[in-house]
Design a protein around this motif. Structure first.
Motif, PDB file in Angstrom:
ATOM      1  N   UNK A  79      56.088  49.747  41.626  1.00 24.92           N
ATOM      2  CA  UNK A  79      54.899  49.693  42.478  1.00 24.92           C
ATOM      3  C   UNK A  79      53.654  49.398  41.634  1.00 24.92           C
ATOM      4  N   UNK A  80      53.521  50.073  40.529  1.00 26.49           N
ATOM      5  CA  UNK A  80      52.378  49.871  39.641  1.00 26.49           C
ATOM      6  C   UNK A  80      52.369  48.444  39.089  1.00 26.49           C
ATOM      7  N   UNK A  81      53.539  47.941  38.698  1.00 29.45           N
ATOM      8  CA  UNK A  81      53.632  46.562  38.208  1.00 29.45           C
ATOM      9  C   UNK A  81      53.233  45.559  39.284  1.00 29.45           C
ATOM     10  N   UNK A  87      46.518  39.318  41.970  1.00 25.62           N
ATOM     11  CA  UNK A  87      45.103  39.058  41.674  1.00 25.62           C
ATOM     12  C   UNK A  87      44.190  39.934  42.536  1.00 25.62           C
ATOM     13  N   UNK A  88      44.576  40.150  43.791  1.00 31.04           N
ATOM     14  CA  UNK A  88      43.734  40.913  44.715  1.00 31.04           C
ATOM     15  C   UNK A  88      43.670  42.396  44.381  1.00 31.04           C
ATOM     16  N   UNK A  89      44.701  42.927  43.736  1.00 30.61           N
ATOM     17  CA  UNK A  89      44.746  44.367  43.483  1.00 30.61           C
ATOM     18  C   UNK A  89      44.829  44.714  41.997  1.00 30.61           C
ATOM     19  N   UNK A 108      51.679  52.011  30.036  1.00 30.30           N
ATOM     20  CA  UNK A 108      52.141  50.664  29.691  1.00 30.30           C
ATOM     21  C   UNK A 108      52.157  49.757  30.919  1.00 30.30           C
ATOM     22  N   UNK A 109      52.434  50.327  32.079  1.00 30.70           N
ATOM     23  CA  UNK A 109      52.473  49.544  33.323  1.00 30.70           C
ATOM     24  C   UNK A 109      51.079  49.323  33.898  1.00 30.70           C
TER      25      UNK A 109
END
Length: 194
Positions: A79-81, A87-89, A108-109
């Motif tokens: 989810x984090x990746x 680009x929007x988030x 790291x993510x």
């Protein structure tokens, strides 16, 4: 299942209600966080899965995402990746809650902050405030940069127009000097013939 919780902000100082997406697999933990953040004036939307949370992130404008990761299979890092990869988030503030082994992977993510579970709520609330304040400063800096870029572009256009006007004026001057020389030459020729 999605649930929203929020309360109006009381007191003399009113501010815009900030929205938090809290995602994780433990409904009891998420409900507790939502209730307590709601009491602080946040509007909290809950999500049970990473897939659902990503759909919500892309469909709505959240001020912050809180990922409550119980285990590696929860999809929290995925989810984090995904959030950082869009680009929007890419600049959306994200705080991760996980076990002792999750800090390095979370940072790291691209997590903005990380807390060891179970985190005292007061610490979580303070970290959310700090992360949102930093995100606000970054947004203000982006707006200032955009305004500066627009001013630079306008000045570049003005400079180009001024340079074109100057080149035209120089060409006119050269033509006029040539015409004056030609007239002087004609006068000199007439005088010497007379």
């Amino acid at each position: 299942m999605i649930q929203a919780s929020g309360h109006a902000i009381a007191g003399a100082r009113r501010r815009t209600v900030r929205t938090v997406l809290a995602a994780g697999g433990c409904r009891a933990s998420l409900n507790d966080i939502a209730q307590r953040l709601g009491n602080l004036g946040y509007l909290v939307v809950l999500s049970d899965s990473a897939c659902q949370a990503l759909e919500l992130v892309s469909a709505r404008g959240f001020d912050l995402v809180l990922i409550d990761a119980l285990d590696p299979e929860s999809g929290a890092i995925h989810m984090l990746n995904e959030i950082r990869g869009s680009h929007d988030t890419a600049d959306l503030p994200v705080i991760m809650l996980s076990g002792e082994d999750g800090a390095v992977e979370a940072f790291a993510a691209g997590a903005d902050d990380w807390l060891l579970k179970p985190a005292p709520f007061e610490v979580l609330a303070a970290r959310i405030e700090r992360t949102l304040a930093r995100a606000g400063r970054i947004e203000e800096l982006k707006r200032s940069n955009l305004a500066l870029d627009a001013r630079i572009a306008a000045r570049a256009i003005e400079l180009g127009e001024t340079q074109a006007e100057l080149a035209a004026a120089r060409a006119d001057r050269i033509r006029l000097l040539g015409a004056v020389r030609q007239l002087n030459d004609e006068l000199a020729t007439r005088r010497s013939a007379a």
